[in-house]
Design an enzyme around this catalytic site. Sequence first.
Site, PDB file in Angstrom:
ATOM      1  N   HIS A   1       0.817  -0.933  -0.061  1.00  0.00           N
ATOM      2  CA  HIS A   1       0.291   0.133   0.127  1.00  0.00           C
ATOM      3  C   HIS A   1       0.825   1.298  -0.087  1.00  0.00           C
ATOM      4  O   HIS A   1       1.773   1.215   0.839  1.00  0.00           O
ATOM      5  CB  HIS A   1      -0.491  -0.048   1.464  1.00  0.00           C
TER       6      HIS A   1
ATOM      7  N   HIS B   1       1.655  11.264  -3.592  1.00  0.00           N
ATOM      8  CA  HIS B   1       0.726  11.351  -2.315  1.00  0.00           C
ATOM      9  C   HIS B   1      -0.821  11.924  -2.010  1.00  0.00           C
ATOM     10  O   HIS B   1      -0.971  13.287  -2.047  1.00  0.00           O
ATOM     11  CB  HIS B   1       0.402  10.800  -0.262  1.00  0.00           C
TER      12      HIS B   1
END
Length: 372
Positions: free
Chosen positions: A310, A355
Site C-alpha cells: 500500500h 499521495h
Amino acid sequence: MTTIIEDPSIAEISECLALMKKGSRVLRFAGNDWAKQKTLTLDKSNYSITYLPSKKPKQGLSKNVALIRDIKEIRPGFKTDVFRNHKKITEKKEDCAFSVVLREKNETWDLTFTSPAETTSWIKGLKYLLETDQEVFDDYAKWVRDVFRKADRNRDLKVSFEEATKILKQLNLKLDKIYTKKLFDNVRGNAASLNEDEFMKYYKLLTQRIDIRQIFNKYADKEDGLMNCDAIKEFLTRDQKWRDVTLDLCKELIDCFERQTRFRYIPALSIDGFQSFLLSDSCDLFHPNHTDVYQDMTRPLSHYFIDSSHNTYLMADQIFGPSSVEAYIRALMRGCRCVELDLWDGPDGEPIVYHGHTFTSKIKVKDIFETI
C-alpha cells in the site's frame, strides 16, 4: 454464364468507382413480373448506393438507399429467388446481372445492366468497398451504431447534443460536459444535430488515444500518413526494444492488424491498424505462458494470498514523506507482486505519482515503469 471476377489493381478500382459515381442504367426486378428502369449511383464519399427514381419517403434512410456497411454480399448472376422465379428473366443475360444482399432481413436488390463490362465494374467496385470498409467486421462499431439507432426515437437519424450525451452514458463514457460540447460543435458545423456517420466521427474523437497518435505521427510518412515496413521496423527496434526485426515480420504484422485492403497492398499500417497492434496480445506486458492457471483453485478464497503493498511509492510517512522508485525496488525484491500507483496529471502533461492533496514529493510514472 456467371462472370468470374479477378483481383483488380488500384488503377482498375479507381476507374470502377468513377463509373459508379456517374451512374448506370439498370433494371430492378421484384416479385414475379415487376421490373423497372432505374439509375444506380455511388455517392461521392463511397458511403452508399442509391437507385432513382423512387417513390419511397425521403425522411431518414429510405429503402432506395443502401449503406455500404449494410451490404452483406454481392452475388453475381441469377442466384436469388427473385431472379429464379421472375417471368421476364429469360430475356436477360446472366453475365449482365448481380444481386445486392442486405444484412437486414436478407433483402435483395436484383439488378441487370446494359453490358457485361459495366456489370463487372460494379461488382469489382462494390467488393472493394466492402473489403476496405473498416466497420464491416468491427463488432464494437456495430454495437455503437445499434445504440445510436435505438436512441433515435423519432427515426430522423439525427441526435441533438442532449440526446448524444444520453447515448454516451449508455456506452459507459463519462466525460467532461464542456469538452464533449466543444467536440460536438466542431463536428456538427452549422447544423443543429449529428447524423449517424457524424456521431461515429464524434465518438471516435472522444475515444481516440492521443498518446498512440503521437507515437504513430513520429514514424508515419508525412505525405500519406502511413507507417511502411521500414518505419515499423524502426519503431519496434527503437521503442519496443525488439531484437532481430525483419521486414518480413513487419509485413506479417500489417497483414494481421491492418483491416483496410488498400493499405495492406502497399504494404503499410494506418493509425487504426497501428492501434490494433499496440493493444493486441503481441504487445501485452503479461507473458502469454502465464495465461494458463495451473494452481489448485478449488479451495476457499481465504486459503490464497499475494504479497501486496500500500502506498508503495512512499519511503516514509504519507503526509510529508518522499516518493521514490527505490520504494518499488525494495517492495519487489521482498516478494511483493501487487504494488500501488496513485496517478495524477503532471504539470507538463506527463502522469506523476504521489499521495494526492499532501506534501509528499512526486515521481514520474515513466521512471516507475522503467524500474519495474
